[in-house]
Enzyme design. Sequence first.
Site, PDB file in Angstrom:
ATOM      1  N   ARG A  60       7.950 -10.100   0.187  1.00  0.00           N
ATOM      2  CA  ARG A  60       6.607  -9.861  -0.351  1.00  0.00           C
ATOM      3  C   ARG A  60       6.011 -11.158  -0.904  1.00  0.00           C
ATOM      4  O   ARG A  60       5.373 -11.164  -1.949  1.00  0.00           O
ATOM      5  CB  ARG A  60       6.616  -8.774  -1.428  1.00  0.00           C
ATOM      6  CG  ARG A  60       7.212  -7.454  -0.977  1.00  0.00           C
ATOM      7  CD  ARG A  60       6.430  -6.818   0.175  1.00  0.00           C
ATOM      8  NE  ARG A  60       7.177  -5.661   0.669  1.00  0.00           N
ATOM      9  CZ  ARG A  60       8.037  -5.734   1.698  1.00  0.00           C
ATOM     10  NH1 ARG A  60       8.236  -6.887   2.310  1.00  0.00           N
ATOM     11  NH2 ARG A  60       8.670  -4.659   2.111  1.00  0.00           N
ATOM     12  N   SER A 110       3.484   0.440  -3.239  1.00  0.00           N
ATOM     13  CA  SER A 110       4.542   0.044  -4.173  1.00  0.00           C
ATOM     14  C   SER A 110       3.987  -0.968  -5.168  1.00  0.00           C
ATOM     15  O   SER A 110       3.498  -2.023  -4.776  1.00  0.00           O
ATOM     16  CB  SER A 110       5.723  -0.567  -3.413  1.00  0.00           C
ATOM     17  OG  SER A 110       6.314   0.391  -2.576  1.00  0.00           O
ATOM     18  N   GLU A 146       3.874  -6.232  -7.444  1.00  0.00           N
ATOM     19  CA  GLU A 146       3.453  -6.691  -6.115  1.00  0.00           C
ATOM     20  C   GLU A 146       1.964  -7.047  -6.079  1.00  0.00           C
ATOM     21  O   GLU A 146       1.600  -8.056  -5.506  1.00  0.00           O
ATOM     22  CB  GLU A 146       3.762  -5.625  -5.052  1.00  0.00           C
ATOM     23  CG  GLU A 146       5.221  -5.542  -4.669  1.00  0.00           C
ATOM     24  CD  GLU A 146       5.423  -4.764  -3.367  1.00  0.00           C
ATOM     25  OE1 GLU A 146       4.455  -4.636  -2.596  1.00  0.00           O
ATOM     26  OE2 GLU A 146       6.539  -4.278  -3.136  1.00  0.00           O
TER      27      GLU A 146
END
Length: 341
Positions: free
Chosen positions: A167, A241, A337
């Site tokens: 990520r 997420s 994130e």
Amino acid sequence: MSLELETDVPLRAFNTFGIEATARRLVRVRSARDVRLVVDHPEWGRSPKFILGGGSNVLFTRDIDDAVVVKTEIRGLRVLEDDARSTLIEVGAGEPWHDVVIWALEQGFAGLENLALIPGTAGAAPVQNIGAYGLELSDRLESVDVVDLVTGRSATLPAAHCRLGYRDSIFKRELAGKSVITAIRLRLPKPWAPVAGYADVARWLQREQISDPSPHDVFKAVCAIRTSKLPDPAQLGNAGSFFKNPVVNRTIRNEILEEHPDIVSYPLDDGTYKLAAAWMIAACGWKGQTLGRAGVHEQQPLVLVNRGGATGANVLELARAVQDSVEQKFGLRLEPEPVIL
């Protein structure tokens, strides 16, 4: 040709959390040339820029009045190469990612199906190095076209130069706010082989009695799994997420296992371990809980949701409370994130 600068633009429709915020200045770019026009503009060309795609990886906690919001709406899908070894496709940065997956399958090009239903645009995919169910964009990315927000020059970055990690990418670090992605290229390998080892996918295929899955079978499996676990942003505001799964070395993982033998972890190729953040959040009692108008999703604790009328500050308060709980119990602080503004 000139660009039209919009002022005092509501951003609620431009972020999947459905958070109320306003952009004092916003410009929509539909080509690389448009980006160069932004850079060359005499009044706001030198202003700080905030790049906005589908708004699926951002949490607005305030109005954006200190930067020009550059909304990327560059479209286009085409095949550049197609031979016995692979297919190379080029995708405009403003194409909705899930539409790209569907288009590829409809054209007979497999290799993206594990990434179905990930919200956001194609241009945002390398920024986050999106991944799901055993596949990451880095497994398919060939190159990225960018325009420098200082010089206005165009460049093509090979995937190896994008520093794609879990990520993570160069676009979240050195090039954050300094360049605009205008197109990406994806190389889909031939012959195709299913990526079906992920436990949820394997169970779905077994339940459907599919032993030799096709690309469409994997696509259906991923869509069914995501739909059952993750809320639709159109129905319940969220950014997917919210936290990354922590990656730790063997020593730390074993120390945590001693106190929490049921923790879910996955070994990685480099000898480290990925710990399931969702398991840790649930173990702290947050699953399904609400703080103000923000909440932790009932099915997937990694997902924070807007239960209606939440502000970005509400979501951030909840996120920090979850982080504090996990850090106190496990000694690890979860990393968000989304980009938080």
